[in-house]
Design a protein around this motif. Structure first.
Motif, PDB file in Angstrom:
ATOM      1  N   ALA A 139       0.635  -1.270   0.344  1.00  0.00           N
ATOM      2  CA  ALA A 139       0.321  -0.255   0.279  1.00  0.00           C
ATOM      3  C   ALA A 139       0.905   0.614  -0.274  1.00  0.00           C
ATOM      4  N   VAL A 140       1.914   0.903   0.661  1.00  0.00           N
ATOM      5  CA  VAL A 140       2.808   2.598   1.090  1.00  0.00           C
ATOM      6  C   VAL A 140       3.095   2.423  -0.798  1.00  0.00           C
ATOM      7  N   GLN A 141       3.869   1.660  -1.136  1.00  0.00           N
ATOM      8  CA  GLN A 141       4.675   1.595  -1.894  1.00  0.00           C
ATOM      9  C   GLN A 141       3.825   2.280  -3.418  1.00  0.00           C
ATOM     10  N   LEU A 142       2.598   1.898  -3.300  1.00  0.00           N
ATOM     11  CA  LEU A 142       1.673   2.102  -4.411  1.00  0.00           C
ATOM     12  C   LEU A 142       1.523   3.609  -4.853  1.00  0.00           C
ATOM     13  N   GLU A 143       1.460   4.316  -3.340  1.00  0.00           N
ATOM     14  CA  GLU A 143       0.532   5.457  -3.232  1.00  0.00           C
ATOM     15  C   GLU A 143       1.870   6.608  -3.123  1.00  0.00           C
ATOM     16  N   LYS A 144       2.739   5.617  -3.067  1.00  0.00           N
ATOM     17  CA  LYS A 144       4.225   6.446  -3.321  1.00  0.00           C
ATOM     18  C   LYS A 144       4.034   6.558  -5.257  1.00  0.00           C
ATOM     19  N   ALA A 145       4.154   5.282  -5.888  1.00  0.00           N
ATOM     20  CA  ALA A 145       3.811   5.399  -7.238  1.00  0.00           C
ATOM     21  C   ALA A 145       3.219   6.473  -7.069  1.00  0.00           C
ATOM     22  N   THR A 146       1.794   6.373  -7.311  1.00  0.00           N
ATOM     23  CA  THR A 146       0.765   7.674  -7.268  1.00  0.00           C
ATOM     24  C   THR A 146       0.666   9.104  -7.753  1.00  0.00           C
ATOM     25  N   ALA A 147       1.918   9.254  -6.619  1.00  0.00           N
ATOM     26  CA  ALA A 147       2.005  10.199  -5.986  1.00  0.00           C
ATOM     27  C   ALA A 147       2.639  10.580  -6.831  1.00  0.00           C
ATOM     28  N   PHE A 148       4.131   9.926  -7.262  1.00  0.00           N
ATOM     29  CA  PHE A 148       5.358  10.735  -8.002  1.00  0.00           C
ATOM     30  C   PHE A 148       4.978   9.979  -8.841  1.00  0.00           C
ATOM     31  N   ALA A 149       3.880   9.320 -10.160  1.00  0.00           N
ATOM     32  CA  ALA A 149       4.069   8.840 -11.400  1.00  0.00           C
ATOM     33  C   ALA A 149       4.418  10.082 -12.049  1.00  0.00           C
ATOM     34  N   GLU A 150       4.089  11.335 -11.959  1.00  0.00           N
ATOM     35  CA  GLU A 150       3.997  12.424 -12.883  1.00  0.00           C
ATOM     36  C   GLU A 150       5.772  13.308 -12.636  1.00  0.00           C
ATOM     37  N   ASP A 170       7.981  12.353 -10.704  1.00  0.00           N
ATOM     38  CA  ASP A 170       9.187  11.474 -10.591  1.00  0.00           C
ATOM     39  C   ASP A 170       9.154   9.801 -11.145  1.00  0.00           C
ATOM     40  N   PRO A 171       8.857   9.559 -12.820  1.00  0.00           N
ATOM     41  CA  PRO A 171       8.502   8.564 -12.934  1.00  0.00           C
ATOM     42  C   PRO A 171       9.223   7.085 -13.411  1.00  0.00           C
ATOM     43  N   PRO A 172      10.441   7.411 -12.953  1.00  0.00           N
ATOM     44  CA  PRO A 172      11.940   6.786 -12.532  1.00  0.00           C
ATOM     45  C   PRO A 172      11.152   6.576 -11.313  1.00  0.00           C
ATOM     46  N   GLY A 173      11.041   7.169 -10.252  1.00  0.00           N
ATOM     47  CA  GLY A 173      10.855   6.896  -9.010  1.00  0.00           C
ATOM     48  C   GLY A 173       9.829   6.169  -8.699  1.00  0.00           C
ATOM     49  N   ALA A 174       8.919   6.477  -9.217  1.00  0.00           N
ATOM     50  CA  ALA A 174       7.191   5.599  -9.335  1.00  0.00           C
ATOM     51  C   ALA A 174       7.606   4.700  -9.939  1.00  0.00           C
ATOM     52  N   HIS A 200      14.189  -3.069   0.200  1.00  0.00           N
ATOM     53  CA  HIS A 200      13.176  -2.516  -0.327  1.00  0.00           C
ATOM     54  C   HIS A 200      12.225  -1.926   0.415  1.00  0.00           C
ATOM     55  N   LEU A 201      12.415  -1.073   2.147  1.00  0.00           N
ATOM     56  CA  LEU A 201      12.192  -0.393   2.473  1.00  0.00           C
ATOM     57  C   LEU A 201      12.197   1.306   2.545  1.00  0.00           C
ATOM     58  N   ASN A 202      14.275   0.547   2.531  1.00  0.00           N
ATOM     59  CA  ASN A 202      14.448   2.526   2.081  1.00  0.00           C
ATOM     60  C   ASN A 202      14.158   2.534   1.030  1.00  0.00           C
ATOM     61  N   GLY A 203      13.907   4.176   0.623  1.00  0.00           N
ATOM     62  CA  GLY A 203      14.620   5.142   0.138  1.00  0.00           C
ATOM     63  C   GLY A 203      14.252   6.193   0.615  1.00  0.00           C
ATOM     64  N   ASP A 204      13.622   7.397  -0.307  1.00  0.00           N
ATOM     65  CA  ASP A 204      14.173   8.484  -0.254  1.00  0.00           C
ATOM     66  C   ASP A 204      13.967   9.100   0.782  1.00  0.00           C
ATOM     67  N   ARG A 205      12.778   8.736   1.486  1.00  0.00           N
ATOM     68  CA  ARG A 205      11.886   9.463   2.715  1.00  0.00           C
ATOM     69  C   ARG A 205      12.528   8.525   4.105  1.00  0.00           C
ATOM     70  N   LEU A 206      12.805   7.565   3.569  1.00  0.00           N
ATOM     71  CA  LEU A 206      12.832   7.060   5.121  1.00  0.00           C
ATOM     72  C   LEU A 206      14.746   5.765   4.297  1.00  0.00           C
ATOM     73  N   THR A 207      15.291   5.675   6.120  1.00  0.00           N
ATOM     74  CA  THR A 207      16.821   5.449   6.355  1.00  0.00           C
ATOM     75  C   THR A 207      16.637   4.439   7.146  1.00  0.00           C
ATOM     76  N   ILE A 208      16.538   2.994   6.740  1.00  0.00           N
ATOM     77  CA  ILE A 208      16.422   1.819   7.691  1.00  0.00           C
ATOM     78  C   ILE A 208      18.287   1.579   7.542  1.00  0.00           C
ATOM     79  N   THR A 209      19.261   1.509   8.713  1.00  0.00           N
ATOM     80  CA  THR A 209      20.073   0.875   8.634  1.00  0.00           C
ATOM     81  C   THR A 209      19.966  -0.244   9.745  1.00  0.00           C
ATOM     82  N   LEU A 210      21.279  -1.284   9.929  1.00  0.00           N
ATOM     83  CA  LEU A 210      21.405  -2.757  10.658  1.00  0.00           C
ATOM     84  C   LEU A 210      22.298  -3.056  11.041  1.00  0.00           C
TER      85      LEU A 210
END
Length: 367
Positions: A195-206, A208-212, A254-264
């Motif tokens: 759901a989160v990724q699809l919302e991101k794709a919808t928001a950035f479809a125009e 940021d097409p590569p990000g979508a 697969h959860l890391n992205g432009d708005r969220l950075t996760i480290t281990l």
């Protein structure tokens, strides 16, 4: 009400023994007669009563048996049939209880010396009659004792069946809870990620097409992971060994992205650790990251995983907005409640701390 003896074979077996003894005595004495025929017929009638006892009221059955025992003894010239009277307290124990059985047994034991007094003058000085009286009293005691043991064994068996039913019900409930946690922790996480990724794709479809496209790819990966985990849950045999570090690394990638950075960060050695404990930590990490993505607004999340000889610890800390613990947010939800239950079953614990500067979840499991 009918008799329900746990040992229904005792009465017919004893009647057959008395019948054999009476017939043998008649043959030895060379005096087969109508009296002996009546003796045999009454014993066969007693055996028939044992077969039909479930269809006869208990009080009627006891009275009928007692009358037949008296009649058999009246026709018996060998004296062996008096042993049948031990069946009176024996049978009564199962239907009327211990007190009535003891009263009837004492009555039978007291009746024998009365019969001896009427029929055999001076029996008190004859060893064979005194011996018969002692053995008869002992038989009464043994019959009551045997009945008591049989009743207790039946009660114990009934209690065992009840306990087994309760265990079965508890096992079913536990399995339902386990499946509910698995569905929530696995499918719930992946569906949220999709759901989160699809919302991101919808928001950035125009904009940021590569990000979508990347977001759609990540959503597809989450769907594939959900399907894979379902297949693994259904078909556990032949599954490859679970590696917590690899699973967390793949999840984070697969959860890391432009708005969220996760480290281990990982310390210690994972090899040889119990799969159940490692899976519990993975599900806890999934739940924590799911809550972070949905509620916290965090930009950075740090996972710290440490192995030692006694167990493993996992800490998930984010820099999100946090929440008020007094309001119970996250504590009463099924996800964290299920996480607590899963960890507690492994002898571990879960601590939750939250401030306006972020939330930290600490999980510990023991080997």
């Amino acid at each position: 009400m009918s008799s329900t003896r746990p040992v229904p074979w005792v009465s017919p077996l004893l009647c057959l023994a008395v019948l054999a003894g009476g017939v043998y005595y008649a043959l030895v004495d060379a005096d087969p007669s109508a009296r002996q025929a009546g003796f045999s017929a009454l014993l066969l009638l007693l055996i028939g009563l044992d077969v039909l006892e479930r269809h006869i009221p208990a009080a009627v059955l006891l009275i009928t048996r007692t009358a037949l025992y008296i009649a058999v003894n009246a026709l018996d010239s060998s004296g062996v049939s008096r042993v049948l009277f031990v069946l009176i307290p024996f049978s009564a124990y199962f239907t009327f209880g211990r007190r009535i059985a003891i009263i009837l047994g004492a009555s039978c034991a007291a009746a024998l010396p009365v019969v001896f007094t009427i029929r055999v003058p001076g029996w008190q000085t004859r060893a064979e009659y005194v011996s018969d009286l002692v053995m008869f009293a002992l038989g009464i005691v043994l019959a009551i004792t045997m009945a008591a043991v049989a009743v207790r064994e039946r009660q114990a068996r009934v209690r065992l069946e009840q306990v087994m039913q309760e265990v079965e019900a508890l096992s079913a409930a536990q399995e339902r809870n386990r499946l509910a946690r698995e569905i929530h922790d696995s499918l719930g996480h992946h569906l949220t990620a999709i759901a989160v990724q699809l919302e991101k794709a919808t928001a950035f479809a125009e904009l940021d097409p590569p990000g979508a496209r990347d977001a759609v790819a990540n959503a597809r990966w989450s769907a594939d992971q959900a399907l894979t985990e379902v297949r693994h849950s259904v078909r556990t045999l032949g599954r490859r060994p679970f590696c917590l570090t690899d699973a967390l690394t793949e999840l984070i990638d697969h959860l890391n992205g432009d708005r969220l950075t996760i480290t281990l960060d990982v310390t210690g050695e994972e090899t040889g650790r119990p799969t159940t404990s490692l899976t519990a930590l993975y599900r806890a990490a999934q739940e924590a990251l799911t809550n972070t993505c949905r509620h916290s607004g965090a930009t950075n999340v740090r996972l710290s995983l440490a192995y030692d000889d006694s167990g493993a610890s996992l800490t998930v800390a984010d820099d999100g907005q946090g929440f008020d613990l007094r309001e119970g947010f996250g504590l009463q939800g099924f996800g964290l409640r299920g996480m607590r239950e899963r960890v507690a079953q492994l002898g571990g614990y879960l601590d939750l701390a939250s401030t306006p500067a972020g939330t930290t979840i600490s999980i510990r499991v023991s080997w």
